[in-house]
Design a protein around this motif. Sequence first.
Motif, short mmCIF file in Angstrom:
data_model
loop_
_atom_site.label_atom_id
_atom_site.label_comp_id
_atom_site.label_asym_id
_atom_site.label_seq_id
_atom_site.Cartn_x
_atom_site.Cartn_y
_atom_site.Cartn_z
N VAL A 64 0.84 -1.19 0.00
CA VAL A 64 0.00 0.00 0.00
C VAL A 64 0.88 1.25 0.00
CG1 VAL A 64 -1.77 1.28 1.26
CG2 VAL A 64 -1.78 -1.23 1.31
N ILE A 65 0.67 2.11 -0.97
CA ILE A 65 1.36 3.40 -0.98
C ILE A 65 0.55 4.33 -0.08
CG2 ILE A 65 2.09 5.37 -2.38
CD1 ILE A 65 3.64 2.80 -3.01
N PRO A 66 1.14 4.80 1.03
CA PRO A 66 0.40 5.64 1.98
C PRO A 66 0.28 7.08 1.47
CG PRO A 66 2.60 5.22 2.80
CD PRO A 66 2.46 4.46 1.51
N SER A 67 -0.70 7.30 0.63
CA SER A 67 -0.87 8.59 -0.03
C SER A 67 -1.58 9.59 0.88
CB SER A 67 -1.69 8.41 -1.30
OG SER A 67 -3.01 8.04 -0.97
N ALA A 68 -1.53 10.84 0.46
CA ALA A 68 -2.24 11.90 1.18
C ALA A 68 -3.75 11.63 1.17
CB ALA A 68 -1.94 13.26 0.54
N LEU A 69 -4.25 11.01 0.10
CA LEU A 69 -5.69 10.69 0.03
C LEU A 69 -6.10 9.69 1.12
CD1 LEU A 69 -6.37 10.42 -3.81
CD2 LEU A 69 -7.17 12.19 -2.22
N ILE A 70 -5.23 8.74 1.42
CA ILE A 70 -5.53 7.77 2.48
C ILE A 70 -5.63 8.50 3.82
CG2 ILE A 70 -4.56 5.86 3.84
CD1 ILE A 70 -3.56 4.66 1.20
N TRP A 71 -4.66 9.35 4.11
CA TRP A 71 -4.67 10.05 5.40
C TRP A 71 -5.79 11.08 5.48
CZ3 TRP A 71 -2.85 7.34 8.93
CH2 TRP A 71 -1.81 6.46 8.68
N LYS A 72 -6.18 11.63 4.33
CA LYS A 72 -7.33 12.53 4.30
C LYS A 72 -8.60 11.75 4.65
CE LYS A 72 -9.88 15.65 1.26
NZ LYS A 72 -10.00 16.21 -0.09
N ALA A 73 -8.72 10.53 4.12
CA ALA A 73 -9.88 9.68 4.43
C ALA A 73 -9.92 9.32 5.91
CB ALA A 73 -9.85 8.42 3.57
N VAL A 74 -8.77 9.03 6.50
CA VAL A 74 -8.70 8.73 7.94
C VAL A 74 -9.21 9.93 8.74
CG1 VAL A 74 -7.10 8.35 9.87
CG2 VAL A 74 -6.92 6.97 7.79
N GLU A 75 -8.74 11.12 8.40
CA GLU A 75 -9.18 12.33 9.10
C GLU A 75 -10.68 12.56 8.91
OE1 GLU A 75 -7.67 14.60 11.14
OE2 GLU A 75 -5.94 13.26 11.16
N LEU A 76 -11.19 12.31 7.71
CA LEU A 76 -12.61 12.48 7.43
C LEU A 76 -13.45 11.50 8.25
CD1 LEU A 76 -14.64 14.07 5.69
CD2 LEU A 76 -14.41 12.26 3.98
N ILE A 77 -13.00 10.25 8.34
CA ILE A 77 -13.70 9.25 9.15
C ILE A 77 -13.79 9.72 10.59
CG2 ILE A 77 -13.48 6.93 10.16
CD1 ILE A 77 -12.29 6.09 7.36
N GLU A 78 -12.69 10.21 11.13
CA GLU A 78 -12.67 10.62 12.54
C GLU A 78 -13.45 11.91 12.77
OE1 GLU A 78 -8.43 8.48 13.59
OE2 GLU A 78 -8.47 10.66 13.36
N THR A 79 -13.40 12.82 11.83
CA THR A 79 -14.11 14.09 11.98
C THR A 79 -15.62 13.91 11.86
OG1 THR A 79 -12.21 15.32 11.13
CG2 THR A 79 -14.34 16.43 11.06
N CYS A 80 -16.06 13.14 10.86
CA CYS A 80 -17.49 12.96 10.59
C CYS A 80 -18.07 11.76 11.33
CB CYS A 80 -17.72 12.78 9.09
SG CYS A 80 -17.20 14.20 8.11
N GLN A 81 -17.21 10.90 11.86
CA GLN A 81 -17.63 9.65 12.51
C GLN A 81 -18.50 8.82 11.57
OE1 GLN A 81 -19.30 10.93 16.27
NE2 GLN A 81 -17.27 11.08 17.18
N VAL A 82 -18.04 8.72 10.33
CA VAL A 82 -18.68 7.92 9.29
C VAL A 82 -17.59 7.12 8.60
CG1 VAL A 82 -19.93 8.02 7.09
CG2 VAL A 82 -20.51 9.61 8.92
N LEU A 83 -17.85 5.83 8.38
CA LEU A 83 -16.85 4.96 7.76
C LEU A 83 -16.84 5.11 6.24
CD1 LEU A 83 -17.21 1.73 9.88
CD2 LEU A 83 -15.22 3.23 9.76
N HIS A 84 -16.16 6.15 5.79
CA HIS A 84 -15.95 6.33 4.36
C HIS A 84 -14.94 5.28 3.89
CE1 HIS A 84 -18.15 10.08 4.21
NE2 HIS A 84 -17.51 10.47 5.30
N PRO A 85 -14.97 4.90 2.61
CA PRO A 85 -13.98 3.95 2.10
C PRO A 85 -12.56 4.55 2.15
CG PRO A 85 -15.76 4.30 0.51
CD PRO A 85 -15.94 5.31 1.59
N ILE A 86 -11.59 3.72 2.40
CA ILE A 86 -10.19 4.14 2.30
C ILE A 86 -9.82 4.05 0.82
CG2 ILE A 86 -7.80 3.58 2.91
CD1 ILE A 86 -9.36 4.67 5.29
N PRO A 87 -9.34 5.16 0.23
CA PRO A 87 -9.09 5.18 -1.22
C PRO A 87 -7.75 4.52 -1.60
CG PRO A 87 -8.60 7.32 -0.26
CD PRO A 87 -9.14 6.46 0.85
#
Length: 190
Positions: free
Chosen positions: A134-157
């Motif tokens: 897995v290439i740990p891209s900025a999009l992955i870490w953005k998704a992690v932050e979004l999950i924690e901020t919104c408390q919704v399990l968005h897909p990890i891109p």
Amino acid sequence: MRIGVYGYTDKRPVIYSLIKALQATGDVAVISSNRHYKRLLEFGETQGHMANVMIVVSDATPDEIFEEVGYTADDFEHVIFDIQETIPDHLDLTIHVKSYAPSEEEQSFLELLGEHRTIKLAYDGKREKGSIHVIPSALIWKAVELIETCQVLHPIPSKELNQGLALMLAPYLKMKPKMAYSLLTRRWGR
């Protein structure tokens, strides 16, 4: 299903993906000492629920944790342990999340874990045979932050992470990898 996730790196993209796949097939408990998971709960709480996912942030050992929260492991179809120092009994699947070459201490712990699957967050860009790369891209870490901020399990891109986890989990969930992949990549509301 009892899953242990070990590694000396930030494992949240992997654990959030596991939660996403497993919550669609039953109640899930996530046990961790990592304080980041508190962001999925009401402010100031160390245990609580996000839909059918119980999250417990505690320094208790895996044996002590269920006494602490008043549940048993059998109350859940799936339990994910974010392993640091103590190995829970009776794991069905053990995953090592790594970034760089393991230290001697980490390597010794891996030997205690026994058979495990590896997911490599390839910060160094190097592939490792037999692991999910897995290439740990900025999009992955953005998704992690979004999950924690919104408390919704968005897909990890990450196609590589989702495909690898789908293949890994499908036999345990008694479904085809294509179905497991769709669980990992679908939108999910709270």
